[in-house]
Design an enzyme around this catalytic site. Sequence first.
Site, PDB file in Angstrom:
ATOM      1  N   LYS A  54     152.499 -28.948 -59.426  1.00 17.76           N
ATOM      2  CA  LYS A  54     151.121 -29.421 -59.222  1.00 17.76           C
ATOM      3  C   LYS A  54     151.098 -30.570 -58.217  1.00 17.76           C
ATOM      4  O   LYS A  54     150.238 -30.652 -57.358  1.00 17.76           O
ATOM      5  CB  LYS A  54     150.519 -29.845 -60.567  1.00 17.76           C
ATOM      6  CG  LYS A  54     150.195 -28.644 -61.449  1.00 17.76           C
ATOM      7  CD  LYS A  54     149.892 -29.007 -62.891  1.00 17.76           C
ATOM      8  CE  LYS A  54     149.614 -27.725 -63.693  1.00 17.76           C
ATOM      9  NZ  LYS A  54     149.439 -27.951 -65.124  1.00 17.76           N
ATOM     10  N   GLN A  98     149.568 -33.008 -69.375  1.00 17.88           N
ATOM     11  CA  GLN A  98     150.178 -31.680 -69.482  1.00 17.88           C
ATOM     12  C   GLN A  98     150.369 -31.295 -70.950  1.00 17.88           C
ATOM     13  O   GLN A  98     150.888 -32.088 -71.742  1.00 17.88           O
ATOM     14  CB  GLN A  98     151.530 -31.683 -68.738  1.00 17.88           C
ATOM     15  CG  GLN A  98     152.224 -30.348 -68.705  1.00 17.88           C
ATOM     16  CD  GLN A  98     151.500 -29.300 -67.845  1.00 17.88           C
ATOM     17  OE1 GLN A  98     150.940 -29.619 -66.807  1.00 17.88           O
ATOM     18  NE2 GLN A  98     151.509 -28.064 -68.300  1.00 17.88           N
ATOM     19  N   ASP A 121     141.102 -30.890 -66.058  1.00 16.89           N
ATOM     20  CA  ASP A 121     141.349 -29.601 -66.708  1.00 16.89           C
ATOM     21  C   ASP A 121     140.170 -29.202 -67.597  1.00 16.89           C
ATOM     22  O   ASP A 121     140.266 -28.260 -68.391  1.00 16.89           O
ATOM     23  CB  ASP A 121     142.662 -29.596 -67.509  1.00 16.89           C
ATOM     24  CG  ASP A 121     143.196 -28.163 -67.674  1.00 16.89           C
ATOM     25  OD1 ASP A 121     142.661 -27.247 -66.995  1.00 16.89           O
ATOM     26  OD2 ASP A 121     144.116 -27.942 -68.462  1.00 16.89           O
TER      27      ASP A 121
END
Length: 284
Positions: A54, A98, A121
């Site tokens: 990422k 994450q 996200d």
Amino acid sequence: MTARLLDGKAAAREIYERIAADVAARVAKGGSRPKLATVVVGDDPASAQYVRMKQANAKNVGIDSEDHHLPAATTTEQLLELVESLNRDESVSGILVQQPAPRHIDMTRVITALDPGKDVDGAHPFNAGMLALGFEGGIEPCTPAGIVALLERAGVPIEGANAVVVGRSNLVGKPTAFLLLRRHATVTICHTRTTDLASHSRSADILVAAAGKANLITKEMVKPGAAVIDVGTNWVNGKQVGDLGPGVADVAGWLTPNPGGVGPMTRAMLIKNTFEAEVRRTGG
Ligand code: NAP
């Protein structure tokens, strides 16, 4: 194989090219350079690898990144402190914590502590709620947004289609269902208590397999000509495989490769969300 490929790598490349141009134009005009902050707790090698990818994707389009890698013994309180400092940090556009985090971490508290404007996200209840209510303006979760972008890029009809999503997680299954519903599909969500999964999957014009179970969807469970999205990431004998059994490619009309389908699109959507979060945060 007769299915047309829903090529996540090619689709992601197009997104990166657009964002790289947008970032360059923004910075050339004196605008701020977006920055992605990633947070990993613990020593899961897959998580560390995803975050490295990422960050590389961000760098390639001119987006800065910083990684916060915390030891496995980090407490929820310590993680919350970091999230709150990233929320306050004017140089940070987006924050990605994450998942999966170690079991002792209370992810509900962590996610709800995120500034919804930096929640790249789309996991915060504000963003999830905007999506569930069908309101525009929230941040959409990366994997579901990537799935829908792949379908749209290929011209797969969504309006009026029967869509079946296997999996009901907050990260993938539910938001994918809401995004498809927003585009007027008729959506069914299946999970471990679903009786007769095959009878549902066989009715699907669009089948999203997001269970994380290798070989769950056999070719007999797929409607001929369906668009099949293989989200699952499973490791079998050291090799990455999805949720589909052999032969699905001969029945489906469209298919995502795995790897090379949903994964690259997930990361591209993260970069897109980070850029857009910075634009929104700075008012243009
Ligand atoms: P998750 O939280 O474990 O959720 C899995 C879902 O699948 C649950 O809702 C579960 O049902 C359902 N399920 C499991 N086994 C099933 C079965 N035999 N029949 C029907 N439903 C079943 O996982 P997730 O975060 O949603 O991720 C799903 C998969 O996608 C994982 O393999 C993950 O690694 C992968 N993934 C890939 C990407 C990517 O970028 N490629 C991104 C995110 C996730 P219950 O709710 O009843 O338990």
